[in-house]
Write an enzyme that holds these catalytic residues in place. Structure first.
Site, short mmCIF file in Angstrom:
data_model
loop_
_atom_site.label_atom_id
_atom_site.label_comp_id
_atom_site.label_asym_id
_atom_site.label_seq_id
_atom_site.Cartn_x
_atom_site.Cartn_y
_atom_site.Cartn_z
N TRP A 104 -4.04 -10.62 62.02
CA TRP A 104 -3.79 -11.10 62.38
C TRP A 104 -4.79 -11.12 63.68
CZ3 TRP A 104 -2.44 -15.41 59.38
CH2 TRP A 104 -2.24 -15.35 58.78
N ASP A 172 -2.22 -15.13 71.20
CA ASP A 172 -1.27 -14.91 69.87
C ASP A 172 0.33 -14.61 69.49
OD1 ASP A 172 0.11 -15.61 67.49
OD2 ASP A 172 -1.74 -15.45 66.33
N LYS A 196 7.71 -19.12 62.53
CA LYS A 196 8.02 -17.87 62.81
C LYS A 196 9.32 -17.62 63.51
CE LYS A 196 4.52 -16.34 60.79
NZ LYS A 196 2.94 -16.33 60.80
C1 LIG Z 1 1.68 -16.14 61.01
C2 LIG Z 1 0.70 -15.76 61.66
C3 LIG Z 1 -0.39 -16.10 62.05
C4 LIG Z 1 -1.10 -17.74 61.05
O1 LIG Z 1 -0.01 -18.90 61.13
P1 LIG Z 1 -0.24 -20.12 60.64
O2 LIG Z 1 0.88 -21.20 61.20
O3 LIG Z 1 -0.38 -20.44 59.16
O4 LIG Z 1 -1.91 -20.21 60.96
C5 LIG Z 1 -1.42 -16.33 62.70
N1 LIG Z 1 -0.85 -15.30 63.84
C6 LIG Z 1 0.22 -14.29 63.63
C7 LIG Z 1 0.55 -13.32 64.70
C8 LIG Z 1 1.10 -14.68 62.70
O5 LIG Z 1 2.14 -13.98 62.32
#
Ligand SMILES: *Cc1c(COP(=O)(O)O)cnc(C)c1O
Length: 359
Positions: A104, A172, A196
């Site tokens: 990511w 993030d 998540k």
């Molecule tokens: C799932 C995830 C993403 C992407 O998320 P979306 O909402 O599907 O764009 C980005 N960073 C991390 C750490 C993730 O687990």
């Protein structure tokens, strides 16, 4: 209680607390005697304003977000933030540092690279994303606008346990937000897709320091500018009302537990599973112990030809979505806040039985 409910180990969209699902069910037909479904409320009306404000104040409370930060509820997922961040803060004259510790953060780096010149500060791809090197070895540029990192890498299962002592951190936190206390004041910006650990897919949380926001570009289409959303309390256009509401219910649920207790339980669940993996000669997790994720736990079987049998038998027992990401192979158990201890215990029992039969 919900009948026939199974344990969902999916990385996302992921399991939601049962209590939340039940309260959502109730609100689907008649929200607080309004005669309308929660999904039918006007985003500018008093009912939804109350939902929005409660969610906002609960997140401020749970994360102890200082007053000089804005809390935004946006669309486009965390992936949209990869681009928005670079578009708002980078230009031909400046740069930003990126730590790549998994798939990511690599995507975030590559996406920013489409908008501006960015600096790769650290890259653990050679270790297959199984460790995080000490910040002293990172290459940091002199006039960096921010340093971007992903606190938890959902695919490889590596997690920062402490954050670098660097100013203007942008993080993030999609897969570990509200799984543990963090000091928000250390960050210029935090963002997370909800699906998540916060709620259903469709809403993205952004927490941004006002003095950092002041540096954002104004020369952008309205929808892409953080300032637009901050100035309109995330109601520039129709917000993702329903996911925002469900996220709010998750926050209420978290408040009844308390973040420290949730953190303790998360650590306990993860420690139990790692111990079961490490004690066996059949299962293996490749991540360096100091950086192992409490949220996403990948593991391989010493006989990969049994992967599909493992998954079938797990599913028959109500242990769902354990298949690992194709880049890592094997299995992955995502055990976010909503995964009860009993789910992890059941998984461990199954793993031990499976090993006895097949090792
Ligand atoms: C799932 C995830 C993403 C992407 O998320 P979306 O909402 O599907 O764009 C980005 N960073 C991390 C750490 C993730 O687990």
């Amino acid at each position: 209680m919900i009948n026939d409910r199974k344990y969902n180990f999916s990385p996302g969209p992921s399991e939601l607390p049962e209590e939340v699902l039940l309260s959502v069910q109730e609100s689907l037909l008649n929200w607080k005697s309004s005669g309308m479904s929660v999904m039918e409320l006007s985003h500018r009306g008093k009912h939804f304003s109350e939902i929005a404000e409660t969610a906002s104040s609960n997140i401020r409370d749970l994360m102890q977000i200082p007053d000089d930060y804005e809390v935004l509820f946006l669309q486009g997922g965390a992936s949209m933030q990869f681009a928005m961040l670079a578009l708002n803060f980078l230009n031909p004259e400046n740069t930003a540092d990126y730590a790549v510790t998994g798939q990511w953060s690599k995507k975030a780096f590559e996406e920013a690279g489409r908008c501006a010149k960015v600096n790769l500060s650290c890259n653990t791809s050679e270790s297959k994303f199984t460790t995080i090197p000490d910040t002293t070895s990172w290459s940091l540029s002199e006039n960096s606008t921010y340093l971007h990192l992903a606190s938890n890498e959902t695919i490889a299962g590596v997690q920062f346990k402490e954050f670098p002592k660097i100013t203007n951190l942008v993080c993030d936190m999609s897969s570990d937000i509200l799984s543990r206390p963090v000091d928000v004041s250390r960050f210029a910006m935090i963002y997370a897709g909800a699906q998540k650990n916060l709620g259903p897919a469709g809403v993205t949380l952004v927490i941004i320091k006002k003095s950092f926001l002041d540096k954002a570009s104004q020369d952008l289409p309205q929808m892409l500018a953080y300032k637009t959303h901050a100035d309109t309390e995330s109601m520039y256009n129709t917000p993702p009302c329903f996911p925002w509401y469900v996220l709010g219910e998750v926050l209420k649920w978290l408040k009844t537990k308390g973040l420290n207790q949730v953190f303790e339980l998360n650590r306990k669940k993860a420690a139990m599973l790692y111990q079961a993996i490490d004690e066996s000669n059949f299962y293996h997790n490749p991540v360096e112990p100091d950086y192992r994720s409490d949220m996403n736990i990948p593991f391989t079987l010493s006989k990969p030809e049994l992967d599909s049998v493992f998954l079938q038998e797990a599913e028959a027992l109500g242990l769902l979505n354990l298949k690992g990401h194709r880049s890592v192979g094997g299995m992955r158990a995502s055990i976010y806040n909503a995964m009860p201890l009993a789910g992890v215990e059941k998984l461990i029992n199954f793993m031990q039985e499976f090993e006895k039969k097949n090792a």
